[in-house]
Write a protein that holds these residues in place. Structure first.
Motif, PDB file in Angstrom:
ATOM      1  N   ALA A  19       0.832  -1.207   0.000  1.00 23.57           N
ATOM      2  CA  ALA A  19       0.000   0.000   0.000  1.00 23.57           C
ATOM      3  C   ALA A  19       0.865   1.256   0.000  1.00 23.57           C
ATOM      4  O   ALA A  19       0.558   2.232  -0.683  1.00 23.57           O
ATOM      5  N   ALA A  20       1.955   1.220   0.758  1.00 22.97           N
ATOM      6  CA  ALA A  20       2.834   2.398   0.810  1.00 22.97           C
ATOM      7  C   ALA A  20       3.471   2.662  -0.548  1.00 22.97           C
ATOM      8  O   ALA A  20       3.608   3.818  -0.966  1.00 22.97           O
ATOM      9  N   ILE A  74      -5.660   4.380   2.066  1.00 22.28           N
ATOM     10  CA  ILE A  74      -5.836   5.272   3.211  1.00 22.28           C
ATOM     11  C   ILE A  74      -7.097   4.894   3.978  1.00 22.28           C
ATOM     12  O   ILE A  74      -7.076   4.781   5.213  1.00 22.28           O
ATOM     13  N   ASN A  75      -8.184   4.695   3.262  1.00 27.21           N
ATOM     14  CA  ASN A  75      -9.433   4.304   3.923  1.00 27.21           C
ATOM     15  C   ASN A  75      -9.292   2.967   4.628  1.00 27.21           C
ATOM     16  O   ASN A  75      -9.795   2.786   5.735  1.00 27.21           O
ATOM     17  N   THR A  76      -8.603   2.035   4.001  1.00 31.58           N
ATOM     18  CA  THR A  76      -8.389   0.724   4.626  1.00 31.58           C
ATOM     19  C   THR A  76      -7.562   0.856   5.892  1.00 31.58           C
ATOM     20  O   THR A  76      -7.867   0.233   6.911  1.00 31.58           O
ATOM     21  N   GLN A  95       9.910   3.988   6.255  1.00 30.70           N
ATOM     22  CA  GLN A  95       9.706   3.516   7.621  1.00 30.70           C
ATOM     23  C   GLN A  95       9.173   2.087   7.634  1.00 30.70           C
ATOM     24  O   GLN A  95       9.570   1.286   8.455  1.00 30.70           O
ATOM     25  N   SER A  96       8.266   1.765   6.709  1.00 28.46           N
ATOM     26  CA  SER A  96       7.719   0.409   6.682  1.00 28.46           C
ATOM     27  C   SER A  96       8.750  -0.611   6.215  1.00 28.46           C
ATOM     28  O   SER A  96       8.708  -1.760   6.620  1.00 28.46           O
ATOM     29  N   LEU A  97       9.679  -0.177   5.371  1.00 28.55           N
ATOM     30  CA  LEU A  97      10.718  -1.094   4.910  1.00 28.55           C
ATOM     31  C   LEU A  97      11.816  -1.287   5.945  1.00 28.55           C
ATOM     32  O   LEU A  97      12.448  -2.331   6.000  1.00 28.55           O
TER      33      LEU A  97
END
Length: 153
Positions: free
Chosen positions: A2-3, A47-49, A116-118
């Motif tokens: 998602a990112a 974003i909504n998820t 950041q997610s990675l």
């Protein structure tokens, strides 16, 4: 995943938005803006998820209402006044360019979120830990993880 979608959608959207201000043709302007809007609206699903997955069931409706309210507050309410002021001070083309280039903030922040997610141990996560509960050990100057944080409470 998602990112990455958010980074690439907002990045390509900015490219098409900025290109729309370069050409003099009205048809080209609307063509590039239309393509950019379709690309940028790809950002709404992740974003909504994320919002719906981050709140309890009984707060899902309220969380979406607050999110939509914030979007309109910072988007629809204040932007016409700011852009009108910029048009009066400069010209219409510069104001449109500024408006389109403002999306670069989204690209920057989505890129930071992707990095950041990675890399969860990146300095940004340590900064987020510092904002909440602080507890430095005197030996290694690392931040401790509290038991309730580890459990997800």
């Amino acid at each position: 995943v998602a990112a990455k979608l958010l980074v690439f959608s907002s990045g390509f959207g900015v490219i098409f938005l900025v290109l729309s201000t370069v050409f003099d043709s009205v048809i080209t302007f609307f063509l590039f803006v239309s393509i950019a809007e379709v690309i940028i609206f790809h950002c709404l699903a992740p974003i909504n998820t994320a919002i719906l997955c981050s709140v309890p069931d009984y707060l899902k409706n309220m969380s979406m209402a607050v999110f939509i309210g914030i979007q309109h507050l910072f988007g629809d309410v204040i932007s016409p006044t700011i852009i009108g002021f910029v048009i009066k001070q400069t010209n219409f083309r510069f104001a449109m360019f500024l408006l389109m280039a403002w999306m670069l903030w989204a690209v920057l922040f989505w890129t930071l979120a992707l990095l950041q997610s990675l890399h969860p141990d990146a300095p940004l996560s340590r900064l987020c830990c510092m904002i909440g509960k602080k507890s430095k050990t005197s030996d290694d100057h690392e931040y401790e993880i509290y038991e309730d944080d580890a459990k997800g409470e």
